[in-house]
Design an enzyme around this catalytic site. Sequence first.
Site, PDB file in Angstrom:
ATOM      1  N   GLU A 240      74.454  29.827  33.137  1.00 24.22           N
ATOM      2  CA  GLU A 240      74.577  31.219  32.498  1.00 24.22           C
ATOM      3  C   GLU A 240      75.723  31.956  32.728  1.00 24.22           C
ATOM      4  O   GLU A 240      76.197  32.738  32.104  1.00 24.22           O
ATOM      5  CB  GLU A 240      73.103  31.976  33.270  1.00 24.22           C
ATOM      6  CG  GLU A 240      72.758  33.330  32.704  1.00 24.22           C
ATOM      7  CD  GLU A 240      72.590  33.254  31.125  1.00 24.22           C
ATOM      8  OE1 GLU A 240      71.823  32.255  30.633  1.00 24.22           O
ATOM      9  OE2 GLU A 240      72.916  34.152  30.498  1.00 24.22           O
TER      10      GLU A 240
ATOM     11  N   HIS B  82      70.474  26.337  35.653  1.00 24.34           N
ATOM     12  CA  HIS B  82      70.258  27.337  35.007  1.00 24.34           C
ATOM     13  C   HIS B  82      71.092  28.582  35.465  1.00 24.34           C
ATOM     14  O   HIS B  82      71.644  29.266  34.486  1.00 24.34           O
ATOM     15  CB  HIS B  82      68.686  27.544  34.992  1.00 24.34           C
ATOM     16  CG  HIS B  82      68.583  29.110  34.218  1.00 24.34           C
ATOM     17  ND1 HIS B  82      68.314  29.180  32.837  1.00 24.34           N
ATOM     18  CD2 HIS B  82      68.182  30.287  34.874  1.00 24.34           C
ATOM     19  CE1 HIS B  82      68.330  30.543  32.771  1.00 24.34           C
ATOM     20  NE2 HIS B  82      68.089  31.260  33.898  1.00 24.34           N
TER      21      HIS B  82
ATOM     22  N   LYS C 156      78.421  30.878  30.784  1.00 23.55           N
ATOM     23  CA  LYS C 156      78.377  31.238  29.421  1.00 23.55           C
ATOM     24  C   LYS C 156      79.159  32.485  29.297  1.00 23.55           C
ATOM     25  O   LYS C 156      79.795  32.865  28.426  1.00 23.55           O
ATOM     26  CB  LYS C 156      76.892  31.113  28.949  1.00 23.55           C
ATOM     27  CG  LYS C 156      76.554  29.762  28.397  1.00 23.55           C
ATOM     28  CD  LYS C 156      75.139  29.926  27.797  1.00 23.55           C
ATOM     29  CE  LYS C 156      74.240  30.449  28.645  1.00 23.55           C
ATOM     30  NZ  LYS C 156      72.964  30.630  27.846  1.00 23.55           N
ATOM     31  N   ASN C 157      78.769  33.462  30.207  1.00 25.51           N
ATOM     32  CA  ASN C 157      79.068  34.829  30.244  1.00 25.51           C
ATOM     33  C   ASN C 157      80.673  34.630  30.583  1.00 25.51           C
ATOM     34  O   ASN C 157      81.636  35.394  29.808  1.00 25.51           O
ATOM     35  CB  ASN C 157      78.559  35.550  31.513  1.00 25.51           C
ATOM     36  CG  ASN C 157      77.224  36.105  31.020  1.00 25.51           C
ATOM     37  OD1 ASN C 157      77.048  36.996  30.072  1.00 25.51           O
ATOM     38  ND2 ASN C 157      76.035  35.607  31.607  1.00 25.51           N
TER      39      ASN C 157
HETATM   40  C1  W6P Z   1      82.416  38.753  32.043  1.00 25.78           C
HETATM   41  C2  W6P Z   1      81.118  39.576  32.207  1.00 25.78           C
HETATM   42  C3  W6P Z   1      80.281  38.601  33.094  1.00 25.78           C
HETATM   43  C4  W6P Z   1      79.030  38.503  33.488  1.00 25.78           C
HETATM   44  C5  W6P Z   1      78.719  37.565  34.251  1.00 25.78           C
HETATM   45  C6  W6P Z   1      79.236  36.536  34.660  1.00 25.78           C
HETATM   46  C7  W6P Z   1      80.792  36.665  34.227  1.00 25.78           C
HETATM   47  C8  W6P Z   1      81.245  37.601  33.372  1.00 25.78           C
HETATM   48  N1  W6P Z   1      82.568  37.856  32.623  1.00 25.78           N
HETATM   49  O1  W6P Z   1      83.414  39.281  31.654  1.00 25.78           O
END
Ligand code: W6P
Length: 436
Positions: free
Chosen positions: A309, A305, A312-313
């Site tokens: 997550e 998970h 994906k970001n």
């Molecule tokens: C981004 C914003 C973010 C949040 C969490 C993990 C990776 C990333 N990359 O630009």
Amino acid sequence: KELANKIAHFARFPQTGVSLRQMVEFGQNPSQGTLLRAAQFLHDELPIRLAHRVVELDSLPDNLNQMPSVLRVKRMYIDSFNELINFPKVSERIREAVKEATVQGSTQRKHLSGNNHNPSLPDHSSNNSNSLAAAAAAAGNGGRSISSHWIPSIQHRYHYEVKPTELPVEVSEYNRSFVKTLEKIKRRHDPVVTTLAQGVVEYKQLLKTKTIDHPVQHFLDRFYLSRIGIRMLIGQQIELNQQQQHKDYVGVICTHTKISDVVQEAIDNARFICGDYYMLMNTPEIELHCPKDLEFMYVPSHLHHMVFELLKNSLRAVVELYGDEAESYPPIKVVIAEGNEDITIKVSDEGGGIPRSAMEQVWTYMYTTAQTPMLDPEFDKSDFKAPLAGFGYGLPLSRLYARYFGGDLKLISMEGYGTDAYLHLSRLSDNEEPLA
Ligand code: W6P
């Protein structure tokens, strides 16, 4: 009113944390007697935890405690509390039988005990009941400092070798019945995250604000962290009572979690979701650098998970920066390092980064979407058209999952370049659950 009193009463007892190691040692080849002891612990502990949450929901500020969705969540906690305290206690006869089959002061598990409290505490397991009521009555006012004395940590009250033989059939019947109750409770609470998220939306509309203030943020962190713990304990008990146990698993804990396998699975899933969502011809590559055969004790579903997550970001950031028609993208890099204390998973993207002023917001429960089932990690398996969530609940919840077993999640960003996420997972499985 009477129920309110009971809740207030239970909420005065401190919650008892359990470490990953304790869960594993307790759950290895459990006999029906051991499972009964675990049930007794949960029968005591869960109402306490639930009562704490009810009290906290009640004391939310700004009439947040009156929001319909908050009331609905509170109702779930009250109903479950009620079911548990009305669940019959283990009868004298069964308790005696289990005690009979119990080897006290077992050498095998002795090392578990005595790390954080007075070993000279009396043993209440042989008391007339496992009842908190009796303990509290004896303690007088039932105040926190006194009651905590009456609730020794679980290894003393519940940790025994139980010989697998010669237990009356009522023991397994009790276990089965208790598991049924737990399953019902777990199901009842499935929609808690989405329901509370809705409450936050209502609250923001009411206050005509876009942000949520610190106390509310803090409350949600504790509330969701507590939920993770409760569901972990319930999930363990349910799994341990299943007929067949999977190899290398103790309940939902895998004692030999192959990190690279779980991470690769998360990579494949995240890339698929991303390509699907943006209808990409070629989805950004994700490189995995991992020590070969690295294994540790963890809950694979939690690990999946969190990494899913983060990926994906990162994917979203990269695709949005380069556009969905780009011929190629800078790859996302996943590096896994093995230390003595931690196993750290770094996810690096070149998606343009996050402005420093926005870093705090990343961790707030601010943004919600219509597809709220995705907010709950346990809905990941559903066949929803999955949105590639932005800063939803994914990051703050992932951090809670990490912290739950003594880890953490941090972001470092270079605005104009990209973001590094560091997921620290503690290898010292002795961390007790953090309790709100
Ligand atoms: C981004 C914003 C973010 C949040 C969490 C993990 C990776 C990333 N990359 O630009």
